[in-house]
Design an enzyme around this catalytic site. Structure first.
Site: not given
Length: 299
Positions: A149, A173, A245, A248, A271, A280
């Site tokens: 990002r 994030k 983005h 990305r 994510h 994940y």
């Protein structure tokens, strides 16, 4: 309860309890600002703890009539639900009026991707004779080579580069850290910038550990990265409206198209999925590294 104090408490809650970034906290606050404006526009202003489900439904109709697209409406609704969850958690209200509020149906629009040829053209368009040329090439290589990002790129630290073992550590994030494999082209570009160009820049106090600096020795802004990419696109005559983005998304698309495991790509992007998060979170790092090295076209 008045709106300013409720919103102030909500912002503190999102920052301290949810560990959200300053940008995310402000985005949530702007959503509640819209609800406040709606609640106070009538002859009898409604306080946050007096809002009912019917009021919230009228609010959704209100922003729909303003012409907001479903995805924007859904984002605002998410902010409203988070706000009332906070009020309920802090026992400032007895029941959550947003609990039965339905989200607008959203048609997912896939972001634009660039071909590998387009990526090469963008990087080739960088003027390496200029002082910032080597830095900008390293930026492009890292954005595309690691799928970062833009905020992860601007906040990337020298102390989080492990180029000898081909990994970098990024903060995503929610201040969540992850290790991302980095390929040969990005490593070469980074080393040239760090070893040959960056030492000639007088670094501002507090920016000593930041990888990418401007000519005044401070970290780059998100706006600069956006502008740089758009200028490169214009230079090669690219008609698509691209942003950081886009690189990305191209990173992920090219890996998957090349046969990479979807779970590994998900892990590298940082994510989370409500239904498959556990899948994940425990992937082997060597497997991640071999996946990107094997399938990324720039390796």
């Amino acid at each position: 309860m008045d709106w300013p104090s409720a919103i102030k408490g909500f912002k503190a809650y999102m920052k301290l309890e949810r560990s959200l970034s300053a940008n995310s906290v402000e985005a949530y606050a702007r959503d509640i600002d819209k609800l406040q404006q709606f609640a106070e526009q009538g002859t009898k202003p409604v306080k946050p703890d007096d809002i009912k489900l019917a009021d919230l439904r009228q609010f959704i109709n209100f922003i729909n009539e303003l012409g907001m697209i479903p995805s924007s409406q859904a984002r605002i609704l998410s902010g409203v639900k988070a706000f009332y969850k906070y009020l309920l958690t802090e026992e400032l209200i007895d029941s959550d009026p947003s609990e039965l509020l339905e989200s607008p149906k959203i048609q997912r629009k896939l972001p634009d991707t660039l071909s590998y040829n387009d990526i090469n053209k963008l990087i080739a368009a960088i003027d390496l004779s200029k002082p910032e040329g080597m830095r900008n090439k390293a930026i492009m290589e890292v954005l595309y080579g690691c799928g970062l990002r833009v905020s992860e790129l601007t906040e990337l630290k020298l102390s989080n580069l492990y180029l000898d073992i081909e990994f970098i550590k990024v903060t995503g994030k929610g201040n969540k850290e992850r290790l991302v494999p980095i390929g040969n082209e990005a490593i070469k570009a980074l080393k040239l910038w760090i070893q040959q160009v960056r030492p000639n820049i007088p670094v501002k106090k507090g920016h000593e550990d930041i990888v990418f600096l401007n000519r005044r020795g401070a970290g780059l802004t998100r706006v600069y990265i956006f502008t740089m990419i758009k200028e490169l696109a214009a230079a090669i005559g690219l008609q698509k409206n691209i942003s950081p983005h886009t690189l990305r998304h191209s990173f992920a698309t090219h890996l998957v198209e090349g046969g990479a495991d979807l779970r590994a790509v998900q892990e590298m992007l940082g994510h989370e999925s409500i239904t498959t998060t556990e899948i994940y979170t425990h992937l082997d790092r060597e497997y991640l590294k071999s996946t990107i090295i094997q399938h990324h076209p720039r390796n």
